[in-house]
Design a protein around this motif. Structure first.
Motif, short mmCIF file in Angstrom:
data_model
loop_
_atom_site.label_atom_id
_atom_site.label_comp_id
_atom_site.label_asym_id
_atom_site.label_seq_id
_atom_site.Cartn_x
_atom_site.Cartn_y
_atom_site.Cartn_z
N THR A 71 82.70 28.22 49.16
CA THR A 71 82.67 28.64 50.58
C THR A 71 81.20 29.21 50.85
N GLN A 104 80.33 33.81 60.90
CA GLN A 104 81.56 32.88 61.67
C GLN A 104 82.33 32.14 60.64
N ARG A 105 81.62 31.60 59.73
CA ARG A 105 82.16 30.59 58.77
C ARG A 105 81.97 30.84 57.46
N ARG A 106 82.36 32.16 57.09
CA ARG A 106 82.00 32.86 55.81
C ARG A 106 83.23 32.03 54.65
N GLN A 107 84.45 31.66 55.34
CA GLN A 107 85.45 31.20 54.54
C GLN A 107 85.26 29.47 54.41
N ALA A 108 84.73 28.89 55.05
CA ALA A 108 84.43 27.65 55.13
C ALA A 108 83.72 27.00 53.94
N THR A 112 80.84 21.58 55.09
CA THR A 112 81.26 21.46 56.46
C THR A 112 80.03 22.07 57.41
N LEU A 113 79.07 22.50 56.77
CA LEU A 113 77.95 23.14 57.42
C LEU A 113 77.00 22.12 58.28
N GLU A 117 72.83 25.42 59.39
CA GLU A 117 73.33 26.26 58.64
C GLU A 117 73.38 26.43 57.20
#
Length: 213
Positions: A71, A104-108, A112-113, A117
């Motif tokens: 992540t 906003q995407r810390r657990q993604a 997927t970035l 990003e």
């Protein structure tokens, strides 16, 4: 060449000028044939690449190297391993403030970035190692101007707020000179000009000969 402390130094030149080789040699990814490299009072010749982070030098190579299976937050926490302890530790909360898209995407998972990003992530990870000197190789490559402006703005803030020293290799000479205090122009592995960024930006003949604008 000399890199002033607590400032941005832009390293400029055409493809093949030796910019990436310079950063790889400073960070001990490859060995120098001759010469010397010092950071403060420390001689870096002979130091292993794995020791550079603890010495206060972080290198972000071209290519946005993230671990795609992890992540965003897990990638960032890798920056805390082997960090430089001679400076106050940067809190991960500060990184979220610097780069809101990452917060906003810390657990993604990192795969997927977007490209922008991922570039923010590798720079943020390097900053969490609390470097004294940050080497950046082509951070704007392939990114939208808006994203580049955001990244450069945060680098400028880290220099002004934390006294970070940045060595910025860039093909986009105009953008690099806009945030740099000092600049070096390379050609075929040799320094052809070094001085205040404003002076180089104002030298029309030099810009046309080596920087393409």
């Amino acid at each position: 060449m000399t890199v002033p402390a607590g400032a941005v130094t832009a390293v400029l030149g055409a493809n093949g000028a030796g910019k990436t080789t310079l950063l790889r040699t400073v960070s001990a990814v490859q060995s120098p044939v001759s010469g010397s490299i010092t950071m403060g009072d420390h001689d870096l010749i002979g130091a292993g690449a794995e020791s550079m982070s603890r010495r206060g030098l972080s290198h972000v190579p071209e290519g946005r190297g993230v671990i795609v299976e992890l992540t965003v937050e897990e990638n960032l926490r890798l920056g805390l391993l082997g960090r430089n302890t001679s400076r106050p530790r940067m809190d991960i909360g500060r990184v979220w403030d610097m780069f809101p898209p990452l917060a906003q995407r810390r657990q993604a998972t990192a795969h997927t970035l977007s490209g922008g990003e991922r570039q923010m992530l590798v720079i943020a990870r390097a900053l969490l190692a609390t470097p004294s000197v940050l080497l950046l190789d082509e951070p704007s490559l392939g990114l939208a101007p808006r994203v580049v402006a955001q990244i450069f703005r945060q680098l400028r803030d880290a220099v002004d707020t934390d006294g970070l020293t940045v060595v910025l290799v860039e093909q986009n000479a105009r953008s690099a000179l806009s945030i740099a205090e000092h600049a070096v122009v390379l050609s075929l592995g040799r320094v052809v000009r070094e001085g205040p960024a404003a002076d180089l930006q104002g030298d029309t003949e030099l810009r046309h000969a080596y920087l393409g604008f």
